[in-house]
Motif scaffolding. Structure first.
Motif: not given
Lengths: 219, 219
Positions: A25-27, A197-201, A207-208
């Motif tokens: 949501e932040q992105e 990894t999950a946070e990066e995903n 963003r996508e």
């Protein structure tokens, strides 16, 4: 622009799935600061246990003969379908519960699926960008004792992707019970990696979906 | 002697799963004419949407601080667990709905799973004879367009057999929408065969669970 966000965790204060959803949501909000976020919190406001049945039987009943409960169920189905159809992107956070699908999510899906636009023949959601966040308390990878015991993610993909035709990305975090259940303490390092990894995903998928513009079909 | 029967179909009047359940029950009753049958009809009396969450949070809350809703949820969990623990055999009739698990059944299972005797560490149901009747509107066999779309039966087996340790037999009938959905009329013959086979399997499994005597563990 607007984002629809659904949360299914029954323990909001400590929810790993909601925390990942917050990142997505932040992105979105950072890309679209003036965008509205429509929220459907299935823990705070679960769909009543009788709604789906009433909406289904309403479909067989002439409008004049429908009960108040049937009318209310159809109206609620319309509302939850509106929330999906009107959004530019969708975010679902849905934990694995008891090796299966969240009861709250299934109850919500069944009801949404009675509305013509989001029914078996509806096309209103095709191509809409979406992120599904899902979390698993244990580890269900190949070779683990619980391999094959996650009966949730495949169904979630099935209905979001194959049935509704959403453009879905899945953010999954396993081993969320490490640090909670002392029996899993030995897995602290691997769990920390899985979390990172999950946070990066989650960031990437946020963003996508923020970058995608879809024209909603006029369903 | 007593049989516990749970039904999950939301359309009782035309339910294929209940019809098969009736066959199982008839075999039971014919073997044990004086046996009680305890019924849990999830369509007529669904588990409230808030019960599971309240029972879970009650587990983290000292009894004196619990809300009325939490106490009621724990009491309902005890009741539905009692029904399982006290029965000599179990019969579940659970349709596939929207490619997934019946919302009513999942809601019921989640709540039952909070009671110590029928929880992750409970052993009260181990070895108890059970029949699971499940019906699928379409056909999900290998090579059909919907191969892999039945996301219900595997989870049902998982929790009844692997989690609770029941001695489960599964009676499945596919293509129940043949004769209802005209698009499937070409499959009338194969559907009739599948129905006859399912009815025969229902009779056999009813006789089997009637013949078995299990000593309940003192959980």
């Amino acid at each position: 622009m607007s984002l629809f966000r659904l949360d299914a965790s029954i323990l909001p204060a400590t929810s790993s799935s909601r925390a990942l959803g917050d990142i997505v949501e932040q992105e979105w909000t950072s890309a679209h600061p003036d965008s509205a976020v429509t929220r459907r919190d299935l823990a705070a406001d679960p769909i009543p246990a009788t709604a789906w049945q009433n909406a289904v039987t309403a479909g067989f009943t002439p409008e004049a003969d429908q009960t108040d409960a049937q009318r209310e169920a159809v109206a609620l189905a319309t509302t939850i379908s509106d929330e999906l159809v009107n959004a530019d992107a969708l975010l679902f956070t849905v934990p694995l519960y008891n090796y299966g699908v969240s009861q709250h999510f299934k109850t919500w899906f069944d009801l949404a699926y009675t509305n013509p636009r989001t029914s078996p023949t509806g096309t209103a959601l095709q191509g809409k960008p979406a992120t599904l966040v899902t979390v698993l308390g244990g580890n269900y990878d190949e070779g683990t004792p619980k391999e094959g015991w996650n009966h949730s993610t495949a169904w979630l993909r099935r209905v979001l992707q194959d049935v509704w035709g959403l453009d879905v990305r899945v953010v999954e975090r396993q081993f969320t019970l490490v640090g909670v259940n002392p029996a899993l303490d030995a897995f602290a390092d691997v769990a920390a990696d899985l979390k990172a990894t999950a946070e990066e995903n989650a960031r990437t998928s946020g963003r996508e979906i923020a970058a995608l513009r879809t024209k909603q079909s006029a369903a």
